[in-house]
Design an enzyme around this catalytic site. Structure first.
Site, PDB file in Angstrom:
ATOM      1  N   CYS A 103      -9.177  -7.128 -21.518  1.00 38.32           N
ATOM      2  CA  CYS A 103      -9.294  -6.021 -22.463  1.00 38.32           C
ATOM      3  C   CYS A 103      -8.194  -5.028 -22.128  1.00 38.32           C
ATOM      4  O   CYS A 103      -7.839  -4.855 -20.967  1.00 38.32           O
ATOM      5  CB  CYS A 103     -10.662  -5.365 -22.297  1.00 38.32           C
ATOM      6  SG  CYS A 103     -10.933  -3.925 -23.343  1.00 38.32           S
ATOM      7  N   ARG A 145      -5.228   9.358 -21.015  1.00 39.50           N
ATOM      8  CA  ARG A 145      -6.684   9.257 -20.807  1.00 39.50           C
ATOM      9  C   ARG A 145      -7.034   9.783 -19.402  1.00 39.50           C
ATOM     10  O   ARG A 145      -7.885   9.240 -18.732  1.00 39.50           O
ATOM     11  CB  ARG A 145      -7.159   7.812 -20.972  1.00 39.50           C
ATOM     12  CG  ARG A 145      -8.554   7.718 -21.577  1.00 39.50           C
ATOM     13  CD  ARG A 145      -9.117   6.311 -21.538  1.00 39.50           C
ATOM     14  NE  ARG A 145     -10.387   6.245 -22.242  1.00 39.50           N
ATOM     15  CZ  ARG A 145     -11.366   5.404 -21.969  1.00 39.50           C
ATOM     16  NH1 ARG A 145     -11.235   4.516 -21.014  1.00 39.50           N
ATOM     17  NH2 ARG A 145     -12.477   5.415 -22.648  1.00 39.50           N
ATOM     18  N   LYS A 195     -15.514  -7.750 -17.291  1.00 36.27           N
ATOM     19  CA  LYS A 195     -14.624  -7.283 -18.360  1.00 36.27           C
ATOM     20  C   LYS A 195     -13.517  -6.483 -17.671  1.00 36.27           C
ATOM     21  O   LYS A 195     -13.784  -5.454 -17.051  1.00 36.27           O
ATOM     22  CB  LYS A 195     -15.395  -6.401 -19.339  1.00 36.27           C
ATOM     23  CG  LYS A 195     -14.522  -5.802 -20.446  1.00 36.27           C
ATOM     24  CD  LYS A 195     -15.392  -5.049 -21.450  1.00 36.27           C
ATOM     25  CE  LYS A 195     -14.572  -4.246 -22.444  1.00 36.27           C
ATOM     26  NZ  LYS A 195     -15.419  -3.379 -23.277  1.00 36.27           N
ATOM     27  N   TRP A 196     -12.306  -6.972 -17.768  1.00 38.18           N
ATOM     28  CA  TRP A 196     -11.149  -6.396 -17.054  1.00 38.18           C
ATOM     29  C   TRP A 196     -10.349  -5.546 -18.035  1.00 38.18           C
ATOM     30  O   TRP A 196      -9.648  -6.071 -18.889  1.00 38.18           O
ATOM     31  CB  TRP A 196     -10.289  -7.537 -16.514  1.00 38.18           C
ATOM     32  CG  TRP A 196      -9.125  -7.120 -15.688  1.00 38.18           C
ATOM     33  CD1 TRP A 196      -8.060  -6.371 -16.081  1.00 38.18           C
ATOM     34  CD2 TRP A 196      -8.887  -7.449 -14.322  1.00 38.18           C
ATOM     35  NE1 TRP A 196      -7.172  -6.207 -15.059  1.00 38.18           N
ATOM     36  CE2 TRP A 196      -7.661  -6.867 -13.951  1.00 38.18           C
ATOM     37  CE3 TRP A 196      -9.586  -8.192 -13.364  1.00 38.18           C
ATOM     38  CZ2 TRP A 196      -7.120  -7.004 -12.680  1.00 38.18           C
ATOM     39  CZ3 TRP A 196      -9.040  -8.329 -12.107  1.00 38.18           C
ATOM     40  CH2 TRP A 196      -7.833  -7.740 -11.774  1.00 38.18           C
ATOM     41  N   ASP A 197     -10.459  -4.243 -17.878  1.00 36.06           N
ATOM     42  CA  ASP A 197      -9.843  -3.349 -18.862  1.00 36.06           C
ATOM     43  C   ASP A 197      -8.536  -2.762 -18.336  1.00 36.06           C
ATOM     44  O   ASP A 197      -8.257  -2.788 -17.131  1.00 36.06           O
ATOM     45  CB  ASP A 197     -10.840  -2.222 -19.176  1.00 36.06           C
ATOM     46  CG  ASP A 197     -10.685  -1.691 -20.591  1.00 36.06           C
ATOM     47  OD1 ASP A 197      -9.634  -1.926 -21.213  1.00 36.06           O
ATOM     48  OD2 ASP A 197     -11.623  -1.021 -21.076  1.00 36.06           O
ATOM     49  N   MET A 198      -7.741  -2.191 -19.198  1.00 34.77           N
ATOM     50  CA  MET A 198      -6.468  -1.560 -18.823  1.00 34.77           C
ATOM     51  C   MET A 198      -6.103  -0.603 -19.947  1.00 34.77           C
ATOM     52  O   MET A 198      -5.736  -1.022 -21.025  1.00 34.77           O
ATOM     53  CB  MET A 198      -5.425  -2.666 -18.677  1.00 34.77           C
ATOM     54  CG  MET A 198      -4.145  -2.267 -18.023  1.00 34.77           C
ATOM     55  SD  MET A 198      -3.087  -1.391 -19.182  1.00 34.77           S
ATOM     56  CE  MET A 198      -1.510  -1.857 -18.632  1.00 34.77           C
ATOM     57  N   ASN A 199      -6.247   0.706 -19.657  1.00 29.58           N
ATOM     58  CA  ASN A 199      -6.280   1.656 -20.765  1.00 29.58           C
ATOM     59  C   ASN A 199      -5.127   2.642 -20.892  1.00 29.58           C
ATOM     60  O   ASN A 199      -5.327   3.752 -21.388  1.00 29.58           O
ATOM     61  CB  ASN A 199      -7.599   2.434 -20.700  1.00 29.58           C
ATOM     62  CG  ASN A 199      -8.727   1.640 -21.344  1.00 29.58           C
ATOM     63  OD1 ASN A 199      -8.552   1.072 -22.416  1.00 29.58           O
ATOM     64  ND2 ASN A 199      -9.859   1.583 -20.698  1.00 29.58           N
ATOM     65  N   ASP A 223     -10.760  -2.592 -30.189  1.00 28.96           N
ATOM     66  CA  ASP A 223     -11.829  -1.588 -30.105  1.00 28.96           C
ATOM     67  C   ASP A 223     -12.375  -1.277 -31.487  1.00 28.96           C
ATOM     68  O   ASP A 223     -13.402  -0.607 -31.609  1.00 28.96           O
ATOM     69  CB  ASP A 223     -11.290  -0.295 -29.472  1.00 28.96           C
ATOM     70  CG  ASP A 223     -11.394  -0.344 -27.954  1.00 28.96           C
ATOM     71  OD1 ASP A 223     -12.091  -1.232 -27.438  1.00 28.96           O
ATOM     72  OD2 ASP A 223     -10.772   0.497 -27.290  1.00 28.96           O
TER      73      ASP A 223
HETATM   74  C1  GLA Z   1     -11.612   0.627 -23.558  1.00 31.92           C
HETATM   75  C2  GLA Z   1     -12.253  -0.659 -24.006  1.00 31.92           C
HETATM   76  C3  GLA Z   1     -13.649  -0.373 -24.525  1.00 31.92           C
HETATM   77  C4  GLA Z   1     -14.456   0.277 -23.452  1.00 31.92           C
HETATM   78  C5  GLA Z   1     -13.771   1.535 -22.964  1.00 31.92           C
HETATM   79  C6  GLA Z   1     -14.466   2.123 -21.760  1.00 31.92           C
HETATM   80  O1  GLA Z   1     -11.323   1.465 -24.612  1.00 31.92           O
HETATM   81  O2  GLA Z   1     -11.474  -1.290 -24.957  1.00 31.92           O
HETATM   82  O3  GLA Z   1     -14.252  -1.566 -24.959  1.00 31.92           O
HETATM   83  O4  GLA Z   1     -14.639  -0.621 -22.389  1.00 31.92           O
HETATM   84  O5  GLA Z   1     -12.419   1.281 -22.595  1.00 31.92           O
HETATM   85  O6  GLA Z   1     -13.851   3.256 -21.291  1.00 31.92           O
END
Ligand code: GLA
Length: 734
Positions: A531, A448, A481-485, A553
């Site tokens: 998240c 990403r 909302k703490w994300d990690m992608n 998601d």
């Molecule tokens: C992830 C999260 C989504 C959203 C996107 C934003 O995929 O799961 O809910 O926040 O990132 O880039």
């Protein structure tokens, strides 16, 4: 005391409300695992159920019991914890290398203590007690004289919560360096292999699908090597007797409180014994333990149920929502939120967000969450992670200005962050190219278009803490909302010496837990939702810090039936972020009714994720009704007991039931994915009711006897594709 050491028999007996767990100290030396199952009131005869001198062809004898002529072999006995170096050649729980190159560890019992309550597990998530009466803790010290290594096996028996936790600490009490190559948190032997293996697998947008499969004669292993517990497997599994169902039969659950690389599984052996194990993945792991240092392995929570899989889940749910989750929101209702992600993606400005908030407010939504795209130059996912300064083009008044305007509408404001990440195209990366995980001389694989910050470094962790604290101190932010992608590749750190590079995965987790602990403790009034591309790191470790987690998601109501059903094996509904989104659904293209989308999302932590400004007045009206209804029933779902009546993995219909904490109210919901005509699924039997009590259905005032509902079932009528039905029953109290 829930833990007793029987001096005469040399047995440790851990008791909870319904279970017993027994270990046997043989000859003050070796620790055998004798029993785990339904609660025993006496141990009479238990030693005679094991032949410690069992014949052991091709198995060496390593403990010469002086008082007897015979020899015993740990290779064929049920061991409490196994270490490489003994004659036990099954999968070892502990494996280390010493300075002279030897890999032989020989542990002998040294001492033990039993205390009321539960000590903290340094730097790691753990369940906890609120008073000393809730649990007792046993610590058994095992020692290897030659190397100076001590292992502490730690067990806590939660009496009322009916669960036992385990963890292991290694202490270097010798004078040489020790390289720990493997240290499982759990290892335990069963005398047979009459089990089936239940676990949760998946991928992005398809998390925690349920699989149940017979044990093979060999190693049945689930694991993650991704630097995160991952979308692919969950650090949870259960062993169920072949006849076990939701309602009956023996089930053993094992859940690891860890969010990084893990391994877990069951190995069966020639004598049809089964060894279960669970812990940090030993793949690409090595921990250098210097003199006087200690290493803590994460906690495992074990739950035994004699009454089926459902009871196992309910035990986990209660323990996790009351003694794993923490903070103000543990016992409090959470605001109903709307998130702009699926409404706008990166294409928004202050006006658009305010318009969404205004309409959402009319419908009764309480919290407006601004998702990805508010910082740096971020108009797509290819830049700016790390540049956490507001994009003034989109938000001329900054986060503070927007948050205040949202507050003025009578709503709370929440904000998305992805603190662990760094975009290659960012000022932060240009300033600190060594702050990410990387290996000198190798390319840095992007996912990403981003890399991962090196959380094994204190300076990087401090940077993250500072950024978050600055925002939380300066703007009225009620929710994060703490994300990690992404997952980890080229795992190396510029700061660690070559002999410590295999520590990075775990040091990363320790760094992350420390950041989460610091920030969540400093801002107790902020609601934190975890998240990771949806539910990619939705594990019990994370739920010590986050009060809720974005489950997936995939927001399609039908897919969510599978995902939420599987997730509920171990996670309570109150943890599961679940939103009503637009149709056709953005992930699957499926169109379901607003009612069904609402009914599915209400079985979790309810919210919305769609552009309400594009909805008709009638639809906004329907949302307002959903919210009102949800508020009237959420306590049953969030604090009550869940019963899985019909599984989407087994039939066309999914049915769940929730019984309130006081057992006086019952919420029943069912959903069809694909309508089938004239099927018996149209009558569904309820569970867990009082057999002799009468219940009044709220929708039409009809009276049903508990016995009738449980034994004959409730008629739900023909449901069409993607239809749902919800009913509430109130017990009639005379
Ligand atoms: C992830 C999260 C989504 C959203 C996107 C934003 O995929 O799961 O809910 O926040 O990132 O880039």
């Amino acid at each position: 005391m829930a833990i007793i050491f029987n001096e005469e028999k040399k047995m440790f007996h851990l008791q909870t409300k319904k279970t017993s767990y027994v270990m046997w100290l043989v000859d003050d030396y070796v620790l055998l695992h004798l029993y785990y199952g339904e609660r025993l009131e006496s141990l009479a005869g238990l030693e005679d159920t094991v032949n410690i001198f069992e014949e052991s062809g091709f198995s060496a004898n390593d403990y010469n019991l002086e008082k007897k002529d015979n020899l015993m072999s740990t290779d064929v006995l049920p061991m409490e914890y196994s270490f490489f170096g003994s004659t036990d050649l099954r999968k070892p729980a502990f494996h280390a290398q010493y300075e002279n190159g030897s890999r032989i560890t020989k542990m002998k019992y040294l001492s033990h203590t039993i205390t009321a309550s539960k000590p903290k597990l340094k730097g790691l998530p753990a369940t906890y007690t609120e008073n000393d009466k809730e649990a007792d803790t046993l610590e058994i010290k095992m020692h290897d004289e030659l190397t100076g290594l001590t292992l502490i096996y730690r067990y806590t028996a939660f009496n009322e919560y009916d669960a036992i936790t385990r963890s292991v600490t290694a202490v270097n009490e010798g004078t040489q360096k020790i390289n720990i190559k493997s240290i499982m948190s759990l290892s335990m032997d069963f005398y047979d292999n009459e089990f089936e293996f239940i676990h949760l697998w998946g991928g992005w947008g398809r998390e925690r699908y349920l699989e149940r499969t017979p044990l093979i004669r060999g190693n049945m292993n689930i694991e993650s090597r991704r630097g995160s517990s991952s979308h692919h497997h969950s650090p949870f599994f259960a062993l169920a007797r072949k006849n076990a169902s939701e309602e009956q039969g023996e089930v053993y659950g094992f859940s690891l409180l860890y969010s990084g690389n893990f391994e877990a599984g069951a190995e069966t052996y020639n004598r049809e014994h089964t060894r279960v194990y669970m812990g940090i993945n030993s793949f690409d792991f090595n921990w250098l333990l210097e003199e006087r240092e200690e290493f803590n392995a994460p906690e495992v929570v074990m739950v035994y149920s004699a009454n089926g899989i459902g009871e196992m889940s309910r035990t986990y749910h209660k323990l996790y929502r009351e003694r794993l989750a923490r903070g103000k929101f543990r016992d409090k209702e959470r605001p109903i939120l709307i998130n702009n992600w699926e409404a706008t993606y990166f294409d928004f400005d202050e006006e658009k967000i305010l318009n969404i908030a205004k309409t959402a407010k009319i419908a009764g939504i309480e919290l407006m969450v601004l998702d990805d795209g508010w910082f740096g130059k971020r108009d797509s996912d290819n830049c700016s992670l790390g540049d956490w300064y507001e994009n003034k083009r989109k938000l001329p008044n900054g986060i503070k200005g927007l948050a205040e305007k949202i507050n003025a509408l009578g709503m709370q404001f929440g904000l998305w962050f992805e603190p662990e990440m760094i975009s290659v195209n960012s000022d932060l990366y240009r300033a600190h190219p060594d702050w990410c995980l990387h290996v000198e001389g190798r390319g840095r694989s992007e996912s990403r278009r981003q890399l991962i910050l090196d959380l094994s470094r204190d300076d990087v962790c401090e940077y993250i803490i500072n950024i978050l604290c600055t925002y939380l101190e300066n703007a009225p932010i009620a929710y994060i909302k703490w994300d990690m992608n992404r997952n980890m590749t080229e795992v190396g750190s510029a700061k660690l010496s070559p002999d410590r590079q295999q520590e990075i995965y775990h040091r990363y987790m320790l760094g992350l837990y420390n950041i989460l602990e610091t920030v969540t403790q400093k801002f107790p009034d902020v609601l934190f939702e975890g998240c990771s591309g949806g539910g990619g790191r939705f594990d019990a470790g994370m739920m010590h810090y986050f009060n809720q987690y974005w489950t997936s998601d995939d927001t399609d109501a039908v897919e969510r039936l599978y995902i939420q059903h599987g997730t509920s094996m171990v996670m309570p509904p109150v943890f599961m972020g679940a939103h009503v989104s637009a149709v056709p659904n953005h992930q699957t293209g499926r169109t379901t009714s607003l009612k069904m989308r609402g009914d599915v999302a209400m079985c979790g932590q309810f919210g919305y994720e769609l552009d309400v400004t594009k909805m008709t007045d009638e639809e906004i009206e329907e949302i307002a009704k959903q919210i009102k209804y949800y508020k009237s029933v959420r306590e049953i779902i969030h604090k009550g007991d869940m019963y899985r009546l019909k599984s989407p993995f087994e039939c066309n219909c999914t049915a769940w039931e929730f019984i309130s904490e006081d057992e006086n109210t019952v919420l029943f919901s069912c959903f069809t994915a694909q309508a089938k005509l004239y099927l018996t699924e149209n009558r569904i039997r309820l569970s867990g009711l009082e057999q002799t009590a009468d219940y009044k259905r709220r929708e039409d005032g009809k009276i049903f006897n508990g016995g009738v509902l449980m034994n004959n079932g409730i008629l739900i009528g023909e449901l069409r594709d993607f239809e749902s039905k919800v009913m509430v029953f109130d017990k009639i109290i005379n």
